[in-house]
Design a protein around this motif. Structure first.
Motif, PDB file in Angstrom:
ATOM      1  N   SER A 290      -9.965  -6.121 -26.378  1.00 26.71           N
ATOM      2  CA  SER A 290      -9.904  -6.657 -27.744  1.00 26.71           C
ATOM      3  C   SER A 290      -8.923  -5.844 -28.577  1.00 26.71           C
ATOM      4  N   GLY A 291      -8.332  -6.511 -29.538  1.00 27.72           N
ATOM      5  CA  GLY A 291      -7.414  -5.832 -30.432  1.00 27.72           C
ATOM      6  C   GLY A 291      -6.001  -5.695 -29.891  1.00 27.72           C
ATOM      7  N   THR A 292      -5.702  -6.359 -28.776  1.00 30.66           N
ATOM      8  CA  THR A 292      -4.354  -6.290 -28.206  1.00 30.66           C
ATOM      9  C   THR A 292      -3.714  -7.674 -28.246  1.00 30.66           C
ATOM     10  N   GLY A 293      -2.411  -7.700 -28.456  1.00 27.17           N
ATOM     11  CA  GLY A 293      -1.670  -8.957 -28.466  1.00 27.17           C
ATOM     12  C   GLY A 293      -1.207  -9.332 -27.077  1.00 27.17           C
ATOM     13  N   GLU A 294      -0.641 -10.541 -26.940  1.00 26.60           N
ATOM     14  CA  GLU A 294      -0.237 -11.038 -25.632  1.00 26.60           C
ATOM     15  C   GLU A 294       0.859 -10.191 -25.006  1.00 26.60           C
ATOM     16  N   ALA A 295       1.837  -9.768 -25.781  1.00 28.41           N
ATOM     17  CA  ALA A 295       2.921  -8.948 -25.229  1.00 28.41           C
ATOM     18  C   ALA A 295       2.376  -7.620 -24.723  1.00 28.41           C
ATOM     19  N   GLU A 296       1.467  -7.054 -25.473  1.00 25.04           N
ATOM     20  CA  GLU A 296       0.861  -5.779 -25.076  1.00 25.04           C
ATOM     21  C   GLU A 296       0.017  -5.954 -23.814  1.00 25.04           C
ATOM     22  N   ARG A 297      -0.700  -7.071 -23.731  1.00 23.63           N
ATOM     23  CA  ARG A 297      -1.532  -7.330 -22.551  1.00 23.63           C
ATOM     24  C   ARG A 297      -0.686  -7.529 -21.307  1.00 23.63           C
ATOM     25  N   GLU A 298       0.442  -8.194 -21.450  1.00 21.45           N
ATOM     26  CA  GLU A 298       1.312  -8.381 -20.285  1.00 21.45           C
ATOM     27  C   GLU A 298       1.804  -7.043 -19.770  1.00 21.45           C
ATOM     28  N   ALA A 299       2.266  -6.192 -20.672  1.00 19.60           N
ATOM     29  CA  ALA A 299       2.747  -4.875 -20.257  1.00 19.60           C
ATOM     30  C   ALA A 299       1.617  -4.051 -19.644  1.00 19.60           C
ATOM     31  N   LEU A 300       0.426  -4.154 -20.231  1.00 20.77           N
ATOM     32  CA  LEU A 300      -0.735  -3.417 -19.736  1.00 20.77           C
ATOM     33  C   LEU A 300      -1.079  -3.842 -18.315  1.00 20.77           C
ATOM     34  N   ASN A 301      -1.150  -5.139 -18.051  1.00 20.76           N
ATOM     35  CA  ASN A 301      -1.516  -5.622 -16.720  1.00 20.76           C
ATOM     36  C   ASN A 301      -0.432  -5.325 -15.691  1.00 20.76           C
ATOM     37  N   ALA A 302       0.818  -5.314 -16.118  1.00 18.02           N
ATOM     38  CA  ALA A 302       1.901  -4.934 -15.207  1.00 18.02           C
ATOM     39  C   ALA A 302       1.762  -3.471 -14.803  1.00 18.02           C
ATOM     40  N   ARG A 303       1.388  -2.626 -15.754  1.00 18.28           N
ATOM     41  CA  ARG A 303       1.191  -1.207 -15.432  1.00 18.28           C
ATOM     42  C   ARG A 303      -0.020  -1.018 -14.511  1.00 18.28           C
ATOM     43  N   ILE A 304      -1.084  -1.766 -14.773  1.00 20.93           N
ATOM     44  CA  ILE A 304      -2.275  -1.685 -13.921  1.00 20.93           C
ATOM     45  C   ILE A 304      -1.920  -2.085 -12.492  1.00 20.93           C
ATOM     46  N   LEU A 305      -1.170  -3.170 -12.343  1.00 23.10           N
ATOM     47  CA  LEU A 305      -0.772  -3.633 -11.022  1.00 23.10           C
ATOM     48  C   LEU A 305       0.041  -2.559 -10.296  1.00 23.10           C
ATOM     49  N   GLU A 306       0.965  -1.959 -10.992  1.00 26.90           N
ATOM     50  CA  GLU A 306       1.792  -0.912 -10.383  1.00 26.90           C
ATOM     51  C   GLU A 306       0.940   0.275  -9.951  1.00 26.90           C
ATOM     52  N   HIS A 307       0.012   0.677 -10.797  1.00 26.66           N
ATOM     53  CA  HIS A 307      -0.864   1.812 -10.492  1.00 26.66           C
ATOM     54  C   HIS A 307      -1.692   1.532  -9.245  1.00 26.66           C
ATOM     55  N   VAL A 308      -2.243   0.342  -9.156  1.00 27.46           N
ATOM     56  CA  VAL A 308      -3.098  -0.015  -8.023  1.00 27.46           C
ATOM     57  C   VAL A 308      -2.282  -0.073  -6.730  1.00 27.46           C
ATOM     58  N   ASN A 309      -1.122  -0.677  -6.781  1.00 23.49           N
ATOM     59  CA  ASN A 309      -0.321  -0.837  -5.568  1.00 23.49           C
ATOM     60  C   ASN A 309       0.266   0.476  -5.063  1.00 23.49           C
ATOM     61  N   VAL A 310       0.550   1.392  -5.980  1.00 20.24           N
ATOM     62  CA  VAL A 310       1.084   2.700  -5.584  1.00 20.24           C
ATOM     63  C   VAL A 310       0.053   3.504  -4.802  1.00 20.24           C
ATOM     64  N   SER A 311      -1.214   3.184  -4.977  1.00 21.27           N
ATOM     65  CA  SER A 311      -2.272   3.922  -4.295  1.00 21.27           C
ATOM     66  C   SER A 311      -2.160   3.849  -2.778  1.00 21.27           C
ATOM     67  N   GLY A 312      -1.589   2.779  -2.267  1.00 21.02           N
ATOM     68  CA  GLY A 312      -1.493   2.595  -0.832  1.00 21.02           C
ATOM     69  C   GLY A 312      -2.759   2.049  -0.205  1.00 21.02           C
ATOM     70  N   ARG A 313      -3.810   1.898  -1.002  1.00 16.97           N
ATOM     71  CA  ARG A 313      -5.095   1.433  -0.468  1.00 16.97           C
ATOM     72  C   ARG A 313      -5.242  -0.078  -0.530  1.00 16.97           C
ATOM     73  N   VAL A 314      -4.663  -0.693  -1.552  1.00 18.90           N
ATOM     74  CA  VAL A 314      -4.698  -2.144  -1.682  1.00 18.90           C
ATOM     75  C   VAL A 314      -3.344  -2.625  -2.186  1.00 18.90           C
ATOM     76  N   PHE A 315      -3.121  -3.925  -2.057  1.00 10.61           N
ATOM     77  CA  PHE A 315      -1.883  -4.546  -2.512  1.00 10.61           C
ATOM     78  C   PHE A 315      -2.246  -5.859  -3.180  1.00 10.61           C
ATOM     79  N   LEU A 316      -1.980  -5.958  -4.493  1.00 13.02           N
ATOM     80  CA  LEU A 316      -2.230  -7.161  -5.274  1.00 13.02           C
ATOM     81  C   LEU A 316      -0.902  -7.717  -5.772  1.00 13.02           C
ATOM     82  N   SER A 317      -0.921  -8.947  -6.277  1.00 10.33           N
ATOM     83  CA  SER A 317       0.285  -9.545  -6.846  1.00 10.33           C
ATOM     84  C   SER A 317      -0.062 -10.173  -8.192  1.00 10.33           C
ATOM     85  N   HIS A 318       0.932 -10.819  -8.792  1.00 10.19           N
ATOM     86  CA  HIS A 318       0.702 -11.453 -10.088  1.00 10.19           C
ATOM     87  C   HIS A 318       1.354 -12.834 -10.111  1.00 10.19           C
TER      88      HIS A 318
END
Length: 518
Positions: free
Chosen positions: A441-469
């Motif tokens: 809550s309290g975040t705009g669409e542009a901020e949410r897009e950037a946030l989810n892109a960062r989350i995806l990068e963080h998760v995929n860098v782990s080497g444990r799982v691989f997700l897409s968007h």
């Protein structure tokens, strides 16, 4: 250098020695796939730089070759066989399928003619009839195997063009004033292979009509009806409609039965345009909509779910179609590549492609099926062997139980997302794909897009799982697709833990005080 006691291949005993070694490597790989990061960490050009620029002048030892396979090649592999691979629809290879590929390579069959290996042709016919029965579709379908759904869909649209009877096989499409503009219709969420097929077949990219979808990302029959009515009024000819069972972004299921009704009504009251042309001594009538448009179902991903008794409904209306593609290499644990195209009228497909030069004429050709006649390729791999072995090894119930389990895991993951504050589902979950995002809550669409892109990068860098968007209605959306035969609940739970951790770390970073220097 590897030498043998005779001119030619390496000695059979050496093959057995190294064959055992590599089978042991594969067995260890399948037993412990998590020892590798899912996504390769190689940088662009790194693998090529580790390989010699020129071929070896003399043969090298298999010991050195295998060592380089492990040293150079494996680090450059993104492991589709990893149980944490959730990025795209799975192509996990089961053990029976891998063993079948070994036999296929050893036999090295080119199944272009029945005579070039009767077993390859007749096993393909029988294995695909088994699959047809498992899917619950009618006995009047005839199938053959291609490499991927992209080729299967292209062949289906080529058959649609042949069924239109406008003489394209003989006259082509260029420079013809008699030929109306041919139109192909699909959902705005249809796979890009539909567009590529239209480009390849000369229909033209601009003549692929992407029909609007509803709130659940399914093609709207009313929008299809309007588009076709408009095109017919403009003198265009609706050639084909592609309905999707399991779209790539969301796995939505187009309403096939309603779409079929729209397609059936499209030819009613059509008017003839630019009358005739000569094609091979016969007259060809070109009409704006002389016959019902061909109905093709792209069920490359979702179609195999019909093997599960309680999911048989996903192919509702399939009996009204002219062709359907399903990919055993996606969710039937058959090593890539294995895409099955079923058609109601195989004679139309054969009419579109059959060309038999004298050197391919055989004595029994009038009594048998020659699979080269049903597509553009002459050479054909013996793909039926691996599908046959997978079906036999797991059985109908075994395959259904694995697909069912994947769908249960997806629904459980969707429940975790739904119940977690700040997270939301972005689409229904009809199969084993979940579309979701972090939306505090309290975040705009542009901020949410950037946030989810960062989350995806963080998760995929782990080497444990691989997700897409993907993007749904312009909104950046995360995708978790379950389909690997070795995926367990713990792997899905690990993905969820990594996602929540990434969101927490990102949130802490965004709230950290900033130091200023005046």
């Amino acid at each position: 250098m590897e030498r043998s006691s005779f001119a030619g291949d390496i000695a059979p005993e050496r093959f057995v020695e190294y064959g055992k070694r590599l089978v042991e490597w594969v067995g260890e790989y399948l037993a412990h796939p998590e020892r590798f990061p899912v996504v390769s960490r190689a940088r662009p050009g790194e693998i090529a730089a580790a390989l010699p620029a020129s071929p070896p002048r003399v043969g090298e030892s298999l010991d050195d070759i295998i060592a380089d396979f492990e040293r150079v090649i494996v680090p450059g592999i993104t492991h589709w066989n990893h149980p944490g691979f959730f990025a795209y629809f799975s192509i996990s290879a089961s053990a029976p399928g891998i063993l079948a590929e070994l036999l296929t390579a050893a036999l090295n069959v080119n199944a272009m003619l029945w005579k070039t290996s009767p077993a390859a042709t007749e096993l393909e016919d029988r294995a695909l009839d088994w699959l047809r029965q498992m899917l619950g579709i009618d006995a009047d379908w005839s199938g053959h195997i291609n490499d991927t759904a992209s080729i299967s869909t292209m062949l289906a649209l080529a058959a649609a063009r042949e069924a239109a009877d406008v003489g394209v096989r003989d006259l082509g499409m260029a420079g013809r004033s008699d030929l109306p503009v041919l139109r192909v219709y699909c959902s705005e969420h249809a796979h890009s292979s539909v567009d590529k097929a239209a480009i390849t077949l000369g229909i033209g990219h601009e003549n692929v009509v992407h029909v609007a979808s509803d709130a659940e990302f399914r093609m709207r029959p009313d929008a299809l009806r309007e588009a076709m009515h408009t095109d017919v009024a403009r003198g265009m000819r609706p050639l084909a409609v592609v309905a999707t069972v399991g779209t790539t972004s969301t796995t939505s299921i187009d309403p096939v039965r309603e779409i079929a009704a729209v397609a059936a009504a499209a030819s009613a009251g059509s008017r003839t345009v630019a009358a005739t042309a000569s094609a091979g001594g016969r007259t060809v009538a070109a009409t704006a909509s002389a016959a019902r448009p061909w109905l093709h179902i792209d069920a490359a991903y979702g179609g195999t779910a019909a093997i599960v008794p309680e999911m048989r409904h996903v192919l509702d209306g399939a009996e009204l179609a002219d062709s359907i593609v399903v990919n055993p290499h996606k969710w039937l644990f058959t090593p890539i590549d294995c895409s099955v195209l079923y058609v109601k009228q195989p004679e139309i497909l054969r009419r579109a492609f059959s060309l038999v030069p004298e050197y391919l004429v055989t004595r029994e050709q009038s009594e048998v099926v020659n699979l080269m006649d049903y597509g553009v390729q002459l050479g054909r791999r013996f793909r039926a062997l691996k599908l046959w072995m997978v079906i036999r090894a797991f059985g109908e119930e075994g395959l259904a139980s694995r697909i069912r389990h994947h769908c249960e895991l997806a629904r459980e993951f969707a429940g975790w997302v739904r119940d977690e504050p700040g997270w939301e589902l972005m689409a229904p979950v009809p199969f084993s794909l979940v579309c979701f995002r972090h939306a505090p809550s309290g975040t705009g669409e542009a901020e949410r897009e950037a946030l989810n892109a960062r989350i995806l990068e963080h998760v995929n860098v782990s080497g444990r799982v691989f997700l897409s968007h993907t993007k749904l209605n312009g909104i950046y959306t995360l995708r978790l697709a379950i389909g690997n035969i070795r995926t367990e609940r713990r792997h899905v739970a690990d993905a969820w833990a990594l996602l929540r951790e990434a969101a927490r770390i990102d949130g802490q970073a965004s709230r950290a005080p900033t130091d200023f220097v005046e």
